[in-house]
Scaffold this motif. Structure first.
Motif, PDB file in Angstrom:
ATOM      1  N   LYS A   1       0.835  -1.206   0.000  1.00  0.00           N
ATOM      2  CA  LYS A   1       0.000   0.000   0.000  1.00  0.00           C
ATOM      3  C   LYS A   1       0.868   1.255   0.000  1.00  0.00           C
ATOM      4  N   GLN A   2       1.912   1.271   0.847  1.00  0.00           N
ATOM      5  CA  GLN A   2       2.814   2.417   0.910  1.00  0.00           C
ATOM      6  C   GLN A   2       3.552   2.605  -0.411  1.00  0.00           C
ATOM      7  N   LEU A   3       3.955   1.504  -1.018  1.00  0.00           N
ATOM      8  CA  LEU A   3       4.658   1.565  -2.296  1.00  0.00           C
ATOM      9  C   LEU A   3       3.754   2.137  -3.388  1.00  0.00           C
ATOM     10  N   MET A   4       2.505   1.703  -3.420  1.00  0.00           N
ATOM     11  CA  MET A   4       1.549   2.202  -4.410  1.00  0.00           C
ATOM     12  C   MET A   4       1.295   3.697  -4.191  1.00  0.00           C
TER      13      MET A   4
ATOM     14  N   SER B   1       3.270   5.911  -2.772  1.00  0.00           N
ATOM     15  CA  SER B   1       4.480   6.640  -3.152  1.00  0.00           C
ATOM     16  C   SER B   1       4.615   6.739  -4.666  1.00  0.00           C
ATOM     17  N   PHE B   2       4.307   5.657  -5.358  1.00  0.00           N
ATOM     18  CA  PHE B   2       4.378   5.655  -6.821  1.00  0.00           C
ATOM     19  C   PHE B   2       3.417   6.673  -7.418  1.00  0.00           C
ATOM     20  N   ILE B   3       2.179   6.701  -6.928  1.00  0.00           N
ATOM     21  CA  ILE B   3       1.177   7.633  -7.457  1.00  0.00           C
ATOM     22  C   ILE B   3       1.594   9.076  -7.186  1.00  0.00           C
ATOM     23  N   ASP B   4       2.050   9.368  -5.955  1.00  0.00           N
ATOM     24  CA  ASP B   4       2.486  10.728  -5.625  1.00  0.00           C
ATOM     25  C   ASP B   4       3.646  11.168  -6.516  1.00  0.00           C
ATOM     26  N   THR B   5       4.600  10.280  -6.751  1.00  0.00           N
ATOM     27  CA  THR B   5       5.747  10.593  -7.600  1.00  0.00           C
ATOM     28  C   THR B   5       5.317  10.832  -9.047  1.00  0.00           C
ATOM     29  N   ALA B   6       4.402  10.021  -9.534  1.00  0.00           N
ATOM     30  CA  ALA B   6       3.909  10.187 -10.905  1.00  0.00           C
ATOM     31  C   ALA B   6       3.168  11.514 -11.067  1.00  0.00           C
TER      32      ALA B   6
ATOM     33  N   LYS C   1      -6.348  13.541  -1.345  1.00  0.00           N
ATOM     34  CA  LYS C   1      -7.496  12.831  -1.909  1.00  0.00           C
ATOM     35  C   LYS C   1      -7.407  11.366  -1.527  1.00  0.00           C
ATOM     36  N   ARG C   2      -8.563  10.742  -1.390  1.00  0.00           N
ATOM     37  CA  ARG C   2      -8.628   9.305  -1.126  1.00  0.00           C
ATOM     38  C   ARG C   2      -9.034   8.609  -2.421  1.00  0.00           C
ATOM     39  N   VAL C   3      -8.284   7.558  -2.753  1.00  0.00           N
ATOM     40  CA  VAL C   3      -8.610   6.756  -3.928  1.00  0.00           C
ATOM     41  C   VAL C   3      -8.647   5.287  -3.520  1.00  0.00           C
ATOM     42  N   ARG C   4      -9.425   4.515  -4.244  1.00  0.00           N
ATOM     43  CA  ARG C   4      -9.490   3.074  -3.995  1.00  0.00           C
ATOM     44  C   ARG C   4      -8.574   2.363  -4.973  1.00  0.00           C
ATOM     45  N   SER C   5      -7.878   1.358  -4.474  1.00  0.00           N
ATOM     46  CA  SER C   5      -6.999   0.570  -5.322  1.00  0.00           C
ATOM     47  C   SER C   5      -7.097  -0.893  -4.916  1.00  0.00           C
ATOM     48  N   ASP C   6      -6.371  -1.737  -5.615  1.00  0.00           N
ATOM     49  CA  ASP C   6      -6.335  -3.152  -5.258  1.00  0.00           C
ATOM     50  C   ASP C   6      -5.756  -3.371  -3.871  1.00  0.00           C
ATOM     51  N   THR C   7      -4.950  -2.421  -3.410  1.00  0.00           N
ATOM     52  CA  THR C   7      -4.320  -2.541  -2.097  1.00  0.00           C
ATOM     53  C   THR C   7      -5.149  -1.898  -0.994  1.00  0.00           C
ATOM     54  N   GLY C   8      -6.304  -1.355  -1.321  1.00  0.00           N
ATOM     55  CA  GLY C   8      -7.162  -0.689  -0.346  1.00  0.00           C
ATOM     56  C   GLY C   8      -7.223   0.801  -0.621  1.00  0.00           C
TER      57      GLY C   8
ATOM     58  N   LEU D   1      -6.187   4.579  -0.467  1.00  0.00           N
ATOM     59  CA  LEU D   1      -4.932   5.308  -0.352  1.00  0.00           C
ATOM     60  C   LEU D   1      -5.227   6.790  -0.211  1.00  0.00           C
ATOM     61  N   GLU D   2      -4.427   7.505   0.552  1.00  0.00           N
ATOM     62  CA  GLU D   2      -4.522   8.955   0.599  1.00  0.00           C
ATOM     63  C   GLU D   2      -3.358   9.502  -0.196  1.00  0.00           C
ATOM     64  N   ILE D   3      -3.673  10.123  -1.322  1.00  0.00           N
ATOM     65  CA  ILE D   3      -2.619  10.672  -2.182  1.00  0.00           C
ATOM     66  C   ILE D   3      -2.580  12.188  -2.049  1.00  0.00           C
ATOM     67  N   SER D   4      -1.468  12.745  -2.446  1.00  0.00           N
ATOM     68  CA  SER D   4      -1.254  14.191  -2.382  1.00  0.00           C
ATOM     69  C   SER D   4      -1.155  14.721  -3.812  1.00  0.00           C
ATOM     70  N   THR D   5      -2.220  15.363  -4.276  1.00  0.00           N
ATOM     71  CA  THR D   5      -2.295  15.850  -5.634  1.00  0.00           C
ATOM     72  C   THR D   5      -1.747  17.281  -5.720  1.00  0.00           C
ATOM     73  N   PRO D   6      -0.704  17.520  -6.526  1.00  0.00           N
ATOM     74  CA  PRO D   6      -0.168  18.873  -6.631  1.00  0.00           C
ATOM     75  C   PRO D   6      -1.137  19.802  -7.354  1.00  0.00           C
ATOM     76  N   ARG D   7      -1.137  21.085  -6.926  1.00  0.00           N
ATOM     77  CA  ARG D   7      -1.991  22.101  -7.551  1.00  0.00           C
ATOM     78  C   ARG D   7      -1.109  23.155  -8.217  1.00  0.00           C
ATOM     79  N   ASP D   8      -1.709  23.837  -9.187  1.00  0.00           N
ATOM     80  CA  ASP D   8      -1.040  24.980  -9.796  1.00  0.00           C
ATOM     81  C   ASP D   8      -2.026  26.112  -9.956  1.00  0.00           C
ATOM     82  N   LEU D   9      -1.500  27.308 -10.162  1.00  0.00           N
ATOM     83  CA  LEU D   9      -2.342  28.494 -10.351  1.00  0.00           C
ATOM     84  C   LEU D   9      -2.619  28.689 -11.810  1.00  0.00           C
TER      85      LEU D   9
END
Length: 85
Positions: free
Chosen positions: A29-32, A34-39, A68-75, A77-85
């Motif tokens: 779950k942590q790996l997934m 981290s991967f999403i945040d990095t992407a 944001k909370r998203v559902r995945s195969d691992t359960g 996840l709380e991801i951090s989505t970057p914003r821009d102006l």
């Protein structure tokens, strides 16, 4: 090093700290997450045309993150989505 060799080395390192199947699931779950945040950060860098922490005299700038909370195969996840102006 090849990707397969790197993955095997990581798996060997992590196997020593895993005591149960739940530990493996938590790591997955942590790996997934981290991967999403990095992407998402890489996508923002491509969109803006400059890397994070670099000064840019462009009208479009980074503006924090949104959780944001998203559902995945691992359960969930709380991801951090970057914003821009």
């Amino acid at each position: 090093m090849t990707k397969e060799t790197e993955l095997k080395k990581l798996a060997e390192q992590m196997a020593g700290s895993m005591k149960s199947f739940d530990d493996i699931k938590d790591f997955q779950k942590q790996l997934m997450q981290s991967f999403i945040d990095t992407a998402l950060e890489a996508e923002m860098e491509e969109h803006l045309g400059y890397p994070k922490h670099e000064k840019a005299d462009k009208p479009n700038k980074r503006n924090g993150h949104t959780k944001k909370r998203v559902r995945s195969d691992t359960g969930e996840l709380e991801i951090s989505t970057p914003r821009d102006l």
